[in-house]
Design a protein around this motif. Structure first.
Motif, short mmCIF file in Angstrom:
data_model
loop_
_atom_site.label_atom_id
_atom_site.label_comp_id
_atom_site.label_asym_id
_atom_site.label_seq_id
_atom_site.Cartn_x
_atom_site.Cartn_y
_atom_site.Cartn_z
N GLU A 1 0.82 -1.21 0.00
CA GLU A 1 0.00 0.00 0.00
C GLU A 1 0.85 1.26 0.00
OE1 GLU A 1 -3.34 -0.08 2.57
OE2 GLU A 1 -4.02 -2.04 1.84
N VAL B 1 -0.64 0.97 -4.02
CA VAL B 1 -1.54 -0.09 -4.49
C VAL B 1 -2.32 -0.62 -3.30
CG1 VAL B 1 -1.70 -2.34 -5.61
CG2 VAL B 1 0.07 -0.72 -6.33
N PRO C 1 -4.01 -7.43 -4.55
CA PRO C 1 -4.02 -5.98 -4.80
C PRO C 1 -5.31 -5.60 -5.51
CG PRO C 1 -2.67 -7.06 -6.44
CD PRO C 1 -3.13 -8.14 -5.48
N PRO D 1 0.96 -3.21 -12.19
CA PRO D 1 1.04 -1.88 -11.55
C PRO D 1 1.96 -1.87 -10.33
CG PRO D 1 -1.23 -2.43 -12.09
CD PRO D 1 -0.43 -3.68 -12.30
N LEU D 2 1.93 -2.96 -9.56
CA LEU D 2 2.80 -3.05 -8.39
C LEU D 2 4.27 -3.10 -8.81
CD1 LEU D 2 3.32 -3.46 -5.38
CD2 LEU D 2 2.81 -5.89 -5.70
#
Length: 428
Positions: free
Chosen positions: A97, A101, A113, A120-121
């Motif tokens: 986070e 994310v 996620p 994206p992570l």
């Protein structure tokens, strides 16, 4: 993704070999201490296996109670629990986070996620690592050591020798070679006297021996049901006193795979290695006790077919009915008591795991007694190992990734502390 850094110098302070979660977490741990590493990976981009895992929904970790969580590591709980306690499932969620994310807990307790995807992570993480000074060198395939102790790489520009004050290996196991985890490192470490447990398939499917076929399922079953899910069942190894696990699996052309099989795969594999086969018992009606199934199956069926009778009285249809016909002789199908018993514990003989390269993960690797608490090789000061190349295994459900992250962090801390103590360049 930003372009890779220029070719590395022939001498670096820290070399990390392997750009999966363990190697990247080690790099981040070092960066927070002001140590800028050079990371080498054989593939054109980093985290290939991580990204593939995220295609079907990236399961980062699990939200169950900590004691139950660490019990999933079986005989390696003792070695892994301190690392996971230091970087817990909740700490991993907080870390994700912090990269921007969000995460959520699914109905099974698995943590994902938002958006379920890995890309994206990974993008956010690599951006932060580059900003923090990590130098990344892709298409650099490690091929062992030169006689002088320098690291040997094959690169697009030709062979490269790199000397490092310290080296951290995070090379993965032996599954999914096309994504970089090919186990090629095993003989190179073994040649240096570092004990490596043989790599074996984990979280894998198995081939069956059906009563109606010398190998695999009968042609009829394979043609009709390969690729079909087997839902709402429970399974256990014959003779196992533990209660059956509830879930689902999937038939393959010559066997069975899926989440429920993966959860049992270590025990199945070990049984096959010990005795030549493993008898799997499948409960086709886990929500009905045996006495009820016996009553329903014994009910007069009149002119109805057996398939119609079982569907209406016991909820057995489709693939479940086909498996009964596949695994039982005709006299058992005609005997209500034997049929009811088979519905609650259908015997399926498993004879071989799928090949290592097809497995989700691998068991085996660098033995823990070769490593100190910092994950440094005892006989090789300055050489650290982390991730799936260590001798452990775990079921799917977030346990694999959690231990990779946690061991990468621990090895990074160990390397940091070793350098802080004033240790010099290691030698081979």
């Amino acid at each position: 993704m930003p372009a890779a850094n220029p070719p590395p110098p022939s001498t670096v302070r820290v070399a990390i070999v392997g750009g999966g979660p363990a190697g990247l977490m080690a790099a981040e741990t070092l960066a927070t201490a002001g140590i800028h590493a050079d990371l080498f990976d054989a593939m054109p981009s980093l985290g290939r296996k991580f990204l593939l895992a995220g295609k079907g929904g990236l399961n980062i970790t699990h939200a169950e109670a900590f004691d139950m969580f660490v019990a999933r590591y079986g005989i390696r709980r003792t070695e892994l629990e301190p690392m996971i306690a230091a970087f817990s499932p909740q700490a991993l969620r907080d870390w994700v986070e912090a990269l921007g994310v969000s995460t959520f807990v699914g109905s099974s307790g698995r943590v994902f996620p938002d958006g379920m995807k890995a890309a994206p992570l990974m993008r956010a993480w690599l951006h932060r690592l580059r900003e923090g000074g990590l130098r990344i060198h892709v298409r650099h395939r490690w091929t062992g050591w030169h006689p002088d102790g320098s690291l040997a790489f094959d690169t697009p520009a030709g062979p490269l020798a790199v000397s490092a004050d310290a080296t951290l290996l995070a090379l993965g196991g032996g599954s999914w070679a096309k994504l970089g985890s090919d186990g090629a490192w095993v003989p190179w470490l073994a040649a240096r006297g570092i004990a490596v447990a043989p790599l074996r398939p984990a979280n894998c499917g198995f081939a069956v021996a059906s009563p109606r076929s010398a190998a695999g399922w009968s042609e009829h079953l394979a043609n009709r049901f390969a690729g079909h899910p087997l839902k709402s069942v429970a399974m256990r190894l014959a003779g196992d006193p533990a209660p059956p696990r509830v879930g689902e699996a999937m038939l393959t052309a010559d066997g069975i795979e899926g989440s429920l099989i993966y959860a049992l795969s270590a025990a199945i594999r070990d049984r096959i290695e010990a005795t030549g086969d493993a008898l799997l018992e499948i409960d086709l009606a886990p929500d009905r006790p045996l006495a009820r199934v016996q009553t329903e199956v014994s009910h007069p069926r009149g002119a109805r077919s057996l398939a119609s009778h079982l569907q209406s009285r016991a909820g057995i249809a489709g693939l479940k009915m086909a498996l009964l016909r596949e695994c039982l002789p005709s006299d058992a199908l005609a005997d209500p008591a034997r049929l009811a018993a088979a519905i609650k514990a259908l015997p399926v003989r498993l004879v071989a795991p799928r090949p290592l390269d097809e497995a989700i993960s691998s068991a085996g690797g660098v033995r823990f007694d070769e490593l100190d608490d910092r994950l440094m090789v005892r006989r090789q000061p300055g050489l650290f190992c982390a991730g799936e190349m260590l001798d452990w295994e775990a079921p799917t459900g977030g346990y694999l990734l959690t231990a990779c992250f946690a061991s990468g962090r621990r090895a990074g801390e160990g390397l940091r502390d070793w350098l802080a103590a004033g240790a010099g360049r290691h030698t081979i």
